[in-house]
Write a protein that holds these residues in place. Structure first.
Motif, PDB file in Angstrom:
ATOM      1  N   PRO A  78     -22.848  -9.310 -19.429  1.00 20.42           N
ATOM      2  CA  PRO A  78     -22.924 -10.422 -20.387  1.00 20.42           C
ATOM      3  C   PRO A  78     -23.076  -9.928 -21.827  1.00 20.42           C
ATOM      4  N   CYS A 109     -25.437 -15.236 -21.032  1.00 19.78           N
ATOM      5  CA  CYS A 109     -24.490 -14.519 -21.883  1.00 19.78           C
ATOM      6  C   CYS A 109     -24.620 -15.092 -23.285  1.00 19.78           C
ATOM      7  N   VAL A 113     -18.226  -8.298 -21.923  1.00 20.37           N
ATOM      8  CA  VAL A 113     -17.845  -9.238 -20.865  1.00 20.37           C
ATOM      9  C   VAL A 113     -16.657  -8.716 -20.062  1.00 20.37           C
TER      10      VAL A 113
END
Lengths: 331, 149
Positions: free
Chosen positions: A261, A242, A256
């Motif tokens: 991510p 991420c 998110v």
């Protein structure tokens, strides 16, 4: 009093930024009421000649999205720079190259070979037919813009006053920017300092992320399709790459929250010059590895590190592009 | 004839002198390099040392910036494992270097242009040896003529 003039242009971009502008919904009417829109090829019929005929600095503000891929893009960038009082690099493409900037992993030859040669969508009879900038026809000479070797962000070609990051910039942020601009113009206030990043936060995406973060110790990386992530826990903690720690805040951590991510579209945070380098720095601190071998084992599961760390910022990174020939080339 | 050829060869080897930037930690490696100096050991003149408080202070962007500004090779040197003044800074450096090598490779830059070494404050000889080794390695790889557009 004549209305202030507004121009919008798209260079090498997908058009998403234009949609994002339209996504401010009924507020678009306020904008159209306040500004005299003199140029917006995506939405209305304007000719380049109209702009060329204008006096220098006669446009109050230009929102320029898209990177500089062709000679036409560059021509328009220079033209709009000359005609505008304020030029805004609008969206990730203009700011740092964005997805079209990933083409900087190749050069013109490599791109042409694939697009007009080996790509499965090219018809057999037209394989390896490359475009040429100038062609003689019975009616006369016709030409198309020249394709450049490297995609460049707007500020590598002309001076840019402000930046609005995002792929695309979120509509609520666009609205804030436009309302701020309208307030500044109507109240005669002073402009923010040159180079200011508008419509974004000063922190990282993690600051806006609602997920719970623990002390990070990454033993293994997973691609998003390989596991079902827990919904309330930091994705990076769970081994999903991420980009949050190396990305500017401002989007509201939308991805998110959808269990996807962060990919880094808001660009590098404050005081960071190279987003990918910052991500490496962040990752190195949280890998659970005590030896180079263990580290290599863990990072071997990151598929395409360059494309992941620089997905949006390759064209604006320290190296700008991948080295393709000459010394230092890794065979 | 032999003389001319020899001179030519000398000129050829003289044409490329690698520029190497070395980030060295204050507590071990910089002191090691310093010791090499005060002990009058020969070390490679191609190395430009930048002192950092810890090898862990060397952000990957420093390395990229060094290459951007014309370095042909970059070395990061720090304390041996367990010796770090800040306990685990050098472990972070090691992981960073591995990630950077992976990425440099994708950028089309040979990963051998980035070198990580552990040099303690007493290992002047190791510094001297590594400085020559790395210089020769980079010389072999040739100048890094980065293209930006």
């Amino acid at each position: 009093m004549a209305k202030p003039k507004l121009a919008l242009y798209w260079a090498a971009s997908c058009g998403g930024c234009e949609i994002a502008v339209v996504d401010i919904e009924e507020h678009l009417l306020e904008v159209a009421e306040f500004f005299d829109i003199v140029f917006w090829p995506c939405v209305m019929d304007f000719k380049y000649a109209d702009i060329e005929a204008m006096e220098d600095t006669s446009i109050d503000i230009t929102l320029f999205n898209g990177g500089i891929r062709t000679s036409e893009n560059e021509h328009l960038a220079k033209l709009l720079r000359a005609k505008s009082k304020v030029l805004v690099a609008f969206g990730s493409c203009a700011q740092e190259g964005c997805i079209p900037g990933l083409a900087n992993a190749y050069d013109k030859k490599g791109i042409y070979e694939f697009v007009y040669g080996t790509s499965p969508s090219v018809e057999e009879q037209s394989k390896y037919t490359f475009p040429v900038t100038c062609t003689e026809m019975p009616e006369g000479e016709i030409d198309i813009p020249e394709f450049r070797e490297t995609l460049q962000p707007l500020d590598k070609v002309v001076d840019v006053d402000y930046y609005v990051p995002g792929c695309p910039p979120q509509s609520n942020q666009i609205l804030i920017v436009l309302q701020t601009v309208m307030a500044i113009i109507s109240e005669g206030k002073e402009l923010p300092p040159r180079g200011t990043i508008l419509g974004a936060g000063e922190k990282t995406c993690c600051d806006e992320c609602p997920r719970e973060r623990k002390e990070k110790k990454i033993k293994e990386f997973f691609r998003p399709h390989e596991i079902i992530p827990r919904e309330d826990e930091c994705l990076l903690d769970q081994g999903i790459l991420c980009m949050g720690p190396a990305t500017r805040s401002g989007c509201g951590a939308l991805c998110v929250q959808a269990n996807v991510p962060c990919r880094g579209c808001y660009g590098a945070p404050v005081h960071v010059r190279d987003q990918g380098a910052k991500m490496i720095s962040a990752l190195a601190s949280v890998l659970e590895a005590e030896t180079p071998e263990e580290t290599r084992q863990i990072i071997s599961k990151i598929s395409d590190p360059l494309g992941s760390f620089y997905r949006f910022s390759l064209a604006a990174s320290t190296f700008c592009r991948v080295q393709l020939s000459g010394n230092g080339r890794n065979e | 004839m032999n003389e001319i050829m020899q001179k030519e060869k000398q000129a050829e080897t003289k044409t490329f002198e690698p520029r190497i930037v070395a980030f060295m930690c204050n507590w071990c490696s910089y002191s090691g390099a310093d010791l090499a100096g005060v002990s009058r050991m020969k070390s490679s003149p191609n190395i430009r040392i930048i002192r950092a408080m810890c090898s862990g202070r060397v952000d990957p962007s420093f390395v990229l910036r060094a290459f951007e500004l014309g370095a042909d090779g970059v070395m990061i040197a720090g304390c041996h494992y367990g010796d770090c003044h800040y306990i685990e800074g050098n472990f972070k450096t090691m992981r960073r270097v591995e990630l950077m090598k992976l990425m440099l490779q994708q950028f089309g830059i040979d990963k051998r242009r980035l070198r990580l070494e552990w040099i303690s404050a007493s290992e002047a000889e190791k510094y001297a040896q590594v400085s020559f080794e790395f210089t020769e390695q980079v010389r072999e790889l040739g100048p890094l003529n980065l293209r930006f557009n």
